[in-house]
Enzyme design. Sequence first.
Site, PDB file in Angstrom:
ATOM      1  N   CYS A  59      39.036  47.556  34.728  1.00  0.00           N
ATOM      2  CA  CYS A  59      40.129  46.799  35.356  1.00  0.00           C
ATOM      3  C   CYS A  59      40.555  45.627  34.471  1.00  0.00           C
ATOM      4  O   CYS A  59      39.824  44.648  34.325  1.00  0.00           O
ATOM      5  CB  CYS A  59      39.667  46.310  36.729  1.00  0.00           C
ATOM      6  SG  CYS A  59      40.780  45.127  37.510  1.00  0.00           S
ATOM      7  N   CYS A  62      40.846  42.234  36.223  1.00  0.00           N
ATOM      8  CA  CYS A  62      39.512  41.693  36.516  1.00  0.00           C
ATOM      9  C   CYS A  62      39.015  40.856  35.344  1.00  0.00           C
ATOM     10  O   CYS A  62      38.422  39.785  35.523  1.00  0.00           O
ATOM     11  CB  CYS A  62      38.521  42.813  36.798  1.00  0.00           C
ATOM     12  SG  CYS A  62      38.895  43.804  38.265  1.00  0.00           S
TER      13      CYS A  62
END
Length: 317
Positions: A59, A62
Amino acid sequence: MSGMNDSYSGSFGNQMSASVNAGAAGGHIKDTTTAQFTKDVLEESRHQPVLVDFWAPWCGPCKQLTPVIEKVVNEANGRVKLVKLNIDDHPAIPGQLGIQSIPAVIAFVNGRPADGFMGAVPETQIRQFIDRIAGPAVDDPAAQIAAILEEADAAFAQGDIDAAGELYGAILQADPENTKAIAGIAECLLAAEQPERVREFLGTLPDTLLADAALQPVVKKLEQIEEARKLGDPVALEHELALNPDHHEARIKLAKIRNVEGRRDEAADHLLYVMKRDRTFDDDGARRQLLQFFDVWGFKDPAAIAARRKLSSILFS
């Protein structure tokens, strides 16, 4: 006081931090698993809010959020903790919470989800989120020390004397005459079965500090430990009582030994037995000894509460 840190540094794993903030920051961020989620998040959130960062290695957002939220959490100085959960390795919890997009951050308070946000939000928004969950930051150093002292006490109560010792030590770096932190260090050393170091540590204190009410319980506990070492073999005392249950001197000695072993209920029951059988023995010495135990145990200690009830029934029956 300059030599005081030398007497306890190195006893608790890592070096004491150079400031209160630095001392508290190390334990604010951790990774968790499905198995550890209840302890790391639900139980911990009963002490302060816990932010759970749901993320995955693939991600991109993230990776943008991680350094920002870690920075803000560390600067919050213990007002919140951050727990990170890799949803690829541990999908059960995010599935139960309905997490469908990451990064997602959920704040837990008192064991329940309280608020959250999604996406790699900017630093200012994270700060506002923490202020909303944990209240605004307090700049008062005394309030910061009080908060860290509370965290240290909680760590000690949970049996983590390494963490407690580091936090108490960090407080003393900022406030060398904080008697509650001094008492905390001494309690950690006693819990580590190092009474000699406690005696050495307390010996570095001026009389004005040593006489402080916050230190009296630990001073008395040390005296009880040192006295118990001279009272003989508890197995031999138990054998003596098996032959003669009314050997009150042996019973009081055994009570003192059981007390320093942490077997408080048993210690109290021995003294209460003597009181029931003979209040005149040693000029009501069993009752006086029990009151000394209460001074060290504290008013809220479960063993003290139970023993006070039994004591009342004897005194007022």
